[in-house]
Motif scaffolding. Structure first.
Motif, PDB file in Angstrom:
ATOM      1  N   ARG A  24       0.820  -1.220   0.000  1.00  0.00           N
ATOM      2  CA  ARG A  24       0.000   0.000   0.000  1.00  0.00           C
ATOM      3  C   ARG A  24       0.851   1.266   0.000  1.00  0.00           C
ATOM      4  O   ARG A  24       0.485   2.278  -0.573  1.00  0.00           O
ATOM      5  CB  ARG A  24      -0.906  -0.021   1.221  1.00  0.00           C
ATOM      6  CG  ARG A  24      -1.692   1.240   1.394  1.00  0.00           C
ATOM      7  CD  ARG A  24      -2.627   1.145   2.567  1.00  0.00           C
ATOM      8  NE  ARG A  24      -3.415   2.358   2.605  1.00  0.00           N
ATOM      9  CZ  ARG A  24      -3.615   3.059   3.698  1.00  0.00           C
ATOM     10  NH1 ARG A  24      -3.126   2.653   4.843  1.00  0.00           N
ATOM     11  NH2 ARG A  24      -4.336   4.155   3.657  1.00  0.00           N
ATOM     12  N   TYR A  25       2.004   1.206   0.648  1.00  0.00           N
ATOM     13  CA  TYR A  25       2.837   2.392   0.788  1.00  0.00           C
ATOM     14  C   TYR A  25       3.962   2.480  -0.246  1.00  0.00           C
ATOM     15  O   TYR A  25       4.672   3.475  -0.295  1.00  0.00           O
ATOM     16  CB  TYR A  25       3.437   2.445   2.193  1.00  0.00           C
ATOM     17  CG  TYR A  25       2.391   2.602   3.257  1.00  0.00           C
ATOM     18  CD1 TYR A  25       1.679   3.785   3.392  1.00  0.00           C
ATOM     19  CD2 TYR A  25       2.096   1.561   4.121  1.00  0.00           C
ATOM     20  CE1 TYR A  25       0.701   3.929   4.359  1.00  0.00           C
ATOM     21  CE2 TYR A  25       1.124   1.697   5.102  1.00  0.00           C
ATOM     22  CZ  TYR A  25       0.435   2.887   5.214  1.00  0.00           C
ATOM     23  OH  TYR A  25      -0.533   3.036   6.174  1.00  0.00           O
ATOM     24  N   GLN A  26       4.143   1.463  -1.061  1.00  0.00           N
ATOM     25  CA  GLN A  26       5.252   1.477  -2.013  1.00  0.00           C
ATOM     26  C   GLN A  26       5.131   2.600  -3.033  1.00  0.00           C
ATOM     27  O   GLN A  26       6.138   3.081  -3.541  1.00  0.00           O
ATOM     28  CB  GLN A  26       5.391   0.124  -2.688  1.00  0.00           C
ATOM     29  CG  GLN A  26       5.925  -0.910  -1.726  1.00  0.00           C
ATOM     30  CD  GLN A  26       6.077  -2.272  -2.329  1.00  0.00           C
ATOM     31  OE1 GLN A  26       5.790  -2.485  -3.496  1.00  0.00           O
ATOM     32  NE2 GLN A  26       6.520  -3.223  -1.526  1.00  0.00           N
ATOM     33  N   LYS A  27       3.920   3.061  -3.291  1.00  0.00           N
ATOM     34  CA  LYS A  27       3.741   4.174  -4.239  1.00  0.00           C
ATOM     35  C   LYS A  27       4.315   5.486  -3.694  1.00  0.00           C
ATOM     36  O   LYS A  27       4.508   6.442  -4.444  1.00  0.00           O
ATOM     37  CB  LYS A  27       2.273   4.341  -4.586  1.00  0.00           C
ATOM     38  CG  LYS A  27       1.406   4.736  -3.404  1.00  0.00           C
ATOM     39  CD  LYS A  27      -0.049   4.783  -3.756  1.00  0.00           C
ATOM     40  CE  LYS A  27      -0.876   4.983  -2.513  1.00  0.00           C
ATOM     41  NZ  LYS A  27      -2.046   4.170  -2.472  1.00  0.00           N
ATOM     42  N   LEU A  28       4.602   5.530  -2.397  1.00  0.00           N
ATOM     43  CA  LEU A  28       5.175   6.736  -1.796  1.00  0.00           C
ATOM     44  C   LEU A  28       6.683   6.825  -1.974  1.00  0.00           C
ATOM     45  O   LEU A  28       7.269   7.877  -1.765  1.00  0.00           O
ATOM     46  CB  LEU A  28       4.877   6.777  -0.298  1.00  0.00           C
ATOM     47  CG  LEU A  28       3.419   6.828   0.117  1.00  0.00           C
ATOM     48  CD1 LEU A  28       3.313   6.799   1.636  1.00  0.00           C
ATOM     49  CD2 LEU A  28       2.747   8.067  -0.440  1.00  0.00           C
ATOM     50  N   VAL A  29       7.323   5.715  -2.358  1.00  0.00           N
ATOM     51  CA  VAL A  29       8.782   5.681  -2.439  1.00  0.00           C
ATOM     52  C   VAL A  29       9.260   6.521  -3.625  1.00  0.00           C
ATOM     53  O   VAL A  29       8.787   6.367  -4.746  1.00  0.00           O
ATOM     54  CB  VAL A  29       9.293   4.230  -2.559  1.00  0.00           C
ATOM     55  CG1 VAL A  29      10.805   4.192  -2.713  1.00  0.00           C
ATOM     56  CG2 VAL A  29       8.859   3.414  -1.346  1.00  0.00           C
ATOM     57  N   ALA A  30      10.204   7.412  -3.358  1.00  0.00           N
ATOM     58  CA  ALA A  30      10.779   8.271  -4.398  1.00  0.00           C
ATOM     59  C   ALA A  30      11.591   7.417  -5.361  1.00  0.00           C
ATOM     60  O   ALA A  30      12.219   6.436  -4.967  1.00  0.00           O
ATOM     61  CB  ALA A  30      11.662   9.341  -3.763  1.00  0.00           C
ATOM     62  N   TYR A  31      11.597   7.796  -6.603  1.00  0.00           N
ATOM     63  CA  TYR A  31      12.307   7.030  -7.623  1.00  0.00           C
ATOM     64  C   TYR A  31      13.803   6.938  -7.366  1.00  0.00           C
ATOM     65  O   TYR A  31      14.435   5.972  -7.733  1.00  0.00           O
ATOM     66  CB  TYR A  31      12.067   7.624  -9.007  1.00  0.00           C
ATOM     67  CG  TYR A  31      10.674   7.375  -9.496  1.00  0.00           C
ATOM     68  CD1 TYR A  31      10.260   6.093  -9.827  1.00  0.00           C
ATOM     69  CD2 TYR A  31       9.760   8.409  -9.598  1.00  0.00           C
ATOM     70  CE1 TYR A  31       8.971   5.845 -10.255  1.00  0.00           C
ATOM     71  CE2 TYR A  31       8.466   8.180 -10.029  1.00  0.00           C
ATOM     72  CZ  TYR A  31       8.082   6.900 -10.359  1.00  0.00           C
ATOM     73  OH  TYR A  31       6.809   6.672 -10.776  1.00  0.00           O
ATOM     74  N   ASP A  32      14.380   7.922  -6.711  1.00  0.00           N
ATOM     75  CA  ASP A  32      15.815   7.891  -6.445  1.00  0.00           C
ATOM     76  C   ASP A  32      16.137   7.223  -5.107  1.00  0.00           C
ATOM     77  O   ASP A  32      17.242   7.293  -4.619  1.00  0.00           O
ATOM     78  CB  ASP A  32      16.407   9.294  -6.470  1.00  0.00           C
ATOM     79  CG  ASP A  32      15.809  10.205  -5.402  1.00  0.00           C
ATOM     80  OD1 ASP A  32      14.750   9.878  -4.864  1.00  0.00           O
ATOM     81  OD2 ASP A  32      16.409  11.254  -5.143  1.00  0.00           O
ATOM     82  N   SER A  33      15.158   6.528  -4.538  1.00  0.00           N
ATOM     83  CA  SER A  33      15.335   5.896  -3.244  1.00  0.00           C
ATOM     84  C   SER A  33      16.177   4.639  -3.333  1.00  0.00           C
ATOM     85  O   SER A  33      16.077   3.879  -4.290  1.00  0.00           O
ATOM     86  CB  SER A  33      13.957   5.526  -2.693  1.00  0.00           C
ATOM     87  OG  SER A  33      14.098   4.667  -1.606  1.00  0.00           O
ATOM     88  N   PRO A  34      16.999   4.368  -2.295  1.00  0.00           N
ATOM     89  CA  PRO A  34      17.751   3.107  -2.250  1.00  0.00           C
ATOM     90  C   PRO A  34      16.826   1.889  -2.254  1.00  0.00           C
ATOM     91  O   PRO A  34      17.223   0.835  -2.689  1.00  0.00           O
ATOM     92  CB  PRO A  34      18.509   3.182  -0.927  1.00  0.00           C
ATOM     93  CG  PRO A  34      18.425   4.565  -0.444  1.00  0.00           C
ATOM     94  CD  PRO A  34      17.268   5.219  -1.144  1.00  0.00           C
TER      95      PRO A  34
END
Length: 114
Positions: free
Chosen positions: A95-105
């Motif tokens: 549910r929260y994976q859409k919040l992860v920034a594209y440049d995230s580790p």
């Protein structure tokens, strides 16, 4: 989401000191905190989770992470997870994976959710 409990009703406290910022829970005189800082104008880097040894670290940690992610969602920010426990939580909760920034580790370690 996890079941409703008293821990999910605790107020989320924002604290800053010595150039560090934290999301915190205060429980029975004990502290759980998640250090963060802003990156650009719309990304929150979650860098270090600390929970008193006198608290249920898994339950309190998950509750704090979830509350912070809900705040990030409501504020229309993205998250950059640095803390290992935050990364694990995100990997387990699609549910929260859409919040992860594209440049995230995190993007380097997870497979896309089908």
């Amino acid at each position: 989401m996890f079941p409703e409990s008293n821990i999910n009703r605790l107020p989320l406290v924002f604290k800053s000191d010595a150039a560090k910022s934290y999301f915190q829970f205060h429980l029975n005189g004990q502290l759980a905190s998640l250090e963060y800082h802003m990156k650009e104008k719309s990304k929150i880097v979650l860098s270090r989770l600390e929970i008193s040894k006198y608290l249920n670290q898994v339950e309190v940690g998950n509750a704090l992470i979830e509350r912070v992610l809900e705040y990030i969602y409501q504020a229309d920010f993205k998250v950059v997870p640095v803390d290992l426990e935050v990364k694990k939580y995100l990997q387990k909760n699609s549910r929260y994976q859409k919040l992860v920034a594209y440049d995230s580790p995190l993007n380097h370690y997870t497979k896309p959710v089908a």
